[in-house]
Design a protein around this motif. Structure first.
Motif, PDB file in Angstrom:
ATOM      1  N   ALA A  96      42.735  14.399  52.410  1.00 14.80           N
ATOM      2  CA  ALA A  96      42.974  12.922  52.253  1.00 14.80           C
ATOM      3  C   ALA A  96      41.949  12.225  51.200  1.00 14.80           C
ATOM      4  O   ALA A  96      41.842  11.022  51.033  1.00 14.80           O
ATOM      5  CB  ALA A  96      42.939  12.247  53.542  1.00 14.80           C
ATOM      6  N   SER A 124      46.803  10.760  40.818  1.00 14.90           N
ATOM      7  CA  SER A 124      46.122  10.547  41.929  1.00 14.90           C
ATOM      8  C   SER A 124      44.825  11.724  42.441  1.00 14.90           C
ATOM      9  O   SER A 124      43.888  11.208  42.842  1.00 14.90           O
ATOM     10  CB  SER A 124      47.067  10.100  43.094  1.00 14.90           C
ATOM     11  OG  SER A 124      47.502  11.383  43.709  1.00 14.90           O
ATOM     12  N   ARG A 184      41.092  10.893  42.586  1.00 12.00           N
ATOM     13  CA  ARG A 184      40.378  11.297  43.900  1.00 12.00           C
ATOM     14  C   ARG A 184      39.227  12.157  43.502  1.00 12.00           C
ATOM     15  O   ARG A 184      38.051  12.204  43.876  1.00 12.00           O
ATOM     16  CB  ARG A 184      41.273  11.991  44.968  1.00 12.00           C
ATOM     17  CG  ARG A 184      42.229  11.157  45.511  1.00 12.00           C
ATOM     18  CD  ARG A 184      43.327  12.163  46.424  1.00 12.00           C
ATOM     19  NE  ARG A 184      43.926  11.275  47.392  1.00 12.00           N
ATOM     20  CZ  ARG A 184      45.204  10.716  46.984  1.00 12.00           C
ATOM     21  NH1 ARG A 184      45.948  11.062  45.876  1.00 12.00           N
ATOM     22  NH2 ARG A 184      46.164  10.316  47.865  1.00 12.00           N
ATOM     23  N   ASP A 215      50.459   9.597  47.358  1.00  8.08           N
ATOM     24  CA  ASP A 215      50.120  10.127  48.435  1.00  8.08           C
ATOM     25  C   ASP A 215      50.072  11.766  48.475  1.00  8.08           C
ATOM     26  O   ASP A 215      49.442  12.123  49.352  1.00  8.08           O
ATOM     27  CB  ASP A 215      51.121   9.600  49.669  1.00  8.08           C
ATOM     28  CG  ASP A 215      50.726   8.262  49.716  1.00  8.08           C
ATOM     29  OD1 ASP A 215      50.222   7.751  50.811  1.00  8.08           O
ATOM     30  OD2 ASP A 215      51.547   7.378  49.306  1.00  8.08           O
ATOM     31  N   LEU A 257      45.089   3.126  49.456  1.00  7.49           N
ATOM     32  CA  LEU A 257      44.197   4.400  49.393  1.00  7.49           C
ATOM     33  C   LEU A 257      42.839   4.456  48.779  1.00  7.49           C
ATOM     34  O   LEU A 257      41.887   5.370  48.972  1.00  7.49           O
ATOM     35  CB  LEU A 257      45.148   5.647  48.969  1.00  7.49           C
ATOM     36  CG  LEU A 257      46.295   5.997  49.660  1.00  7.49           C
ATOM     37  CD1 LEU A 257      47.188   6.755  48.625  1.00  7.49           C
ATOM     38  CD2 LEU A 257      46.112   6.738  50.876  1.00  7.49           C
ATOM     39  N   LEU A 311      41.963   4.449  45.736  1.00  7.11           N
ATOM     40  CA  LEU A 311      41.802   5.595  44.605  1.00  7.11           C
ATOM     41  C   LEU A 311      41.173   5.131  43.296  1.00  7.11           C
ATOM     42  O   LEU A 311      40.976   5.755  42.684  1.00  7.11           O
ATOM     43  CB  LEU A 311      43.149   6.057  44.164  1.00  7.11           C
ATOM     44  CG  LEU A 311      43.927   6.636  45.422  1.00  7.11           C
ATOM     45  CD1 LEU A 311      45.364   7.397  44.958  1.00  7.11           C
ATOM     46  CD2 LEU A 311      43.381   7.695  46.250  1.00  7.11           C
ATOM     47  N   ARG A 360      50.020   1.429  46.820  1.00 10.19           N
ATOM     48  CA  ARG A 360      49.421   2.778  47.602  1.00 10.19           C
ATOM     49  C   ARG A 360      47.973   3.087  47.017  1.00 10.19           C
ATOM     50  O   ARG A 360      47.190   3.509  47.806  1.00 10.19           O
ATOM     51  CB  ARG A 360      50.435   3.917  47.339  1.00 10.19           C
ATOM     52  CG  ARG A 360      51.815   3.880  48.084  1.00 10.19           C
ATOM     53  CD  ARG A 360      51.521   3.701  49.484  1.00 10.19           C
ATOM     54  NE  ARG A 360      50.556   4.516  50.217  1.00 10.19           N
ATOM     55  CZ  ARG A 360      50.310   4.455  51.254  1.00 10.19           C
ATOM     56  NH1 ARG A 360      49.861   3.372  51.801  1.00 10.19           N
ATOM     57  NH2 ARG A 360      49.630   5.574  51.815  1.00 10.19           N
TER      58      ARG A 360
END
Lengths: 313, 313
Positions: free
Chosen positions: A312, B22, B26, B138, B53, B55, B49
């Motif tokens: 995550a 993504s 991250r 995701d 999240l 990001l 999203r």
């Protein structure tokens, strides 16, 4: 409907203690499916591992003596070898014994084994659809068949009680049992197992033989998809040689379909037909969802391979 | 040798926040590779999203505004879309900015992007050889590139300092960086990634279209090998359509080699040449060992899929 005998077997004999045979031995013991397990293998090194791992109550290279008292004998040797094994053990089987196998091909196994079994011995061919890319007695584990299908292909005149006994045994190993004809089995497995192995072996061979791309490059950049095929292409060579030699017709038929479709796909690429490509690539996602939904595959990304410690993050 | 600048970037802009984009966001945050991350996507649902999240430091659908202050802009859109994106963002790039991408094809990306970049902007094409069968913001994770190769294909006249900057960035994401020409990249990836995907998509399509074998049978008995192919055949349809349309020549060349070898294999089966089959099936094992030894694959049986709770039992 005959009463189903679900008591443990008195004596289970397993011929060939490779990945599958040794997994059956482990499972039969763990799930209490036989009072006594006899392991038979012609390879002394395998027998030594069987003894060291304590996989059976007895381990011998004497086929006739090993099967003599058995209620159920399961042949776990390559399909090209089952006929010779059946011929040698036939006279030693006790009346009423059940013979089964685990071969990935069924019609040729029936043809090779049945003639060598004496009257009064039952033959219930079986194929557990499970395995890994590793071979030998150390590779097996008791839950290999858990949640996997095992296909039985008894002849029409087989004693239903014998078939039921084999079904109960495989259900004891936590498998799901289905029955079909040997011919249909061979067609189904040609597309779900044999042709996939063939094209995996083939592309790994193609990649190894290129001049323009080095083997080192193939290895380094394999995470782009190629490495998935190498797992299947690391499967046991003797087992798979025998599969292709004994299921020739179904394999060549399914390979013909594969080739037709591949030619159409190549043409779509050559002519820039993006819509045809996108349509196929969308359709194929549904099949995977079905396999995951039916518990035959993990839903984890990348097979759960190299699970990130921080998914995550 | 130019001094290598290993300081964090001031501003990193990522265009397209799917699995790869993504994961870069991250990783860049987790490993401290940029002071500020701007996420750019034309899809409002994706941007939502990204915000949920957390990001990036900013999330926008305004391409020109998003890239305006960036030191490094990474295009993470399908290779068929990079040209249009480059054209729209070109005038907004700041002098000295570096543009990179993550496309699975390189020669066509160079041809599509380079003409739209203003003088003073550096272009260093990149391809991280990593991914999963899942798509979208995701699905990403910060360690996706850890231990995987990232291939750079800078032009001969590219500023070495710009190439070094991109190399340092990917090494910061824990990738191993290698440099080659776009043309060689496209040939290598055709065999290690593109053709494997093509034949996986193809066999899943073939299996779905059979009349003699039901879809339910294909799904149930998929553990015999087929299911491995369905993972790859569940990859993003748009991304892969673009790969085949933009790397046509190398894919068709490698597919030709694959087909030649497959024809020889089919002939060996038809004529019962067990020795030829056994030879190939033995040879292919070595390649897998090499991939495992180089850390590009798990040594666990069956990819570690469904790890038994009692492997030794």
């Amino acid at each position: 409907m005959a009463e189903i005998d679900a008591r443990p077997l008195d004596t289970l004999a397993i011929v060939g203690l490779g990945l599958i045979g040794s997994s059956i031995a482990r499972g039969a013991r763990q799930f209490g499916l036989a009072r006594r397990i006899v392991a038979i293998d012609r390879d002394e090194a395998v027998l030594e591992r069987v003894r060291a791992l304590n996989l059976a109550d007895a381990a011998t290279d004497d086929l006739a003596a090993g099967v003599a008292g058995a209620d159920l004998v399961i042949l776990c040797v390559p399909v090209g070898a089952v006929g010779a094994v059946a011929e040698r053990m036939g006279p030693a089987l006790k009346p009423g014994a059940i013979v089964s196998d685990v071969g990935s091909v069924k019609a040729s196994v029936v043809a090779a084994v049945a003639p060598h079994l004496p009257v009064g011995v039952h033959f219930v061919p079986a194929h557990p659809v499970a395995g890994t890319e590793y071979s030998g007695p150390d590779a097996g584990f008791s839950t290999l068949f858990s949640g996997r299908w095992c296909i039985l292909t008894p002849a029409e005149d087989t004693d239903p009680a014998a078939t039921a006994r084999v079904q109960v045994f495989w259900e004891g190993l936590r498998a799901i049992v289905e029955t079909m004809t040997p011919e249909h089995h061979d067609l189904v497995l040609a597309i779900t197992s044999h042709v996939p192995h063939l094209i995996a072996y083939n592309i790994v061979g193609t990649a190894a033989d290129l001049e323009a791309v080095t083997q080192s490059e193939v290895i380094k950049f394999s995470a782009g998809g190629f490495r998935d095929f190498t797992r299947i292409a690391a499967s046991d060579p003797t087992m798979w040689r025998d599969v292709f030699l004994t299921n020739k017709d179904a394999v060549l038929e399914m390979l013909g379909r594969f080739n037709e479709d591949l030619a159409a796909l190549a043409r779509a690429i050559r002519w820039g037909d993006g819509e045809a490509l996108h349509d196929l690539f969308t359709r194929t996602r549904a099949i995977r969802r079905g396999i995951v939904a039916m518990g035959q595959e993990t839903a984890e990304a990348d097979f759960g391979r190299g699970r990130p410690s921080d998914p995550a993050a």
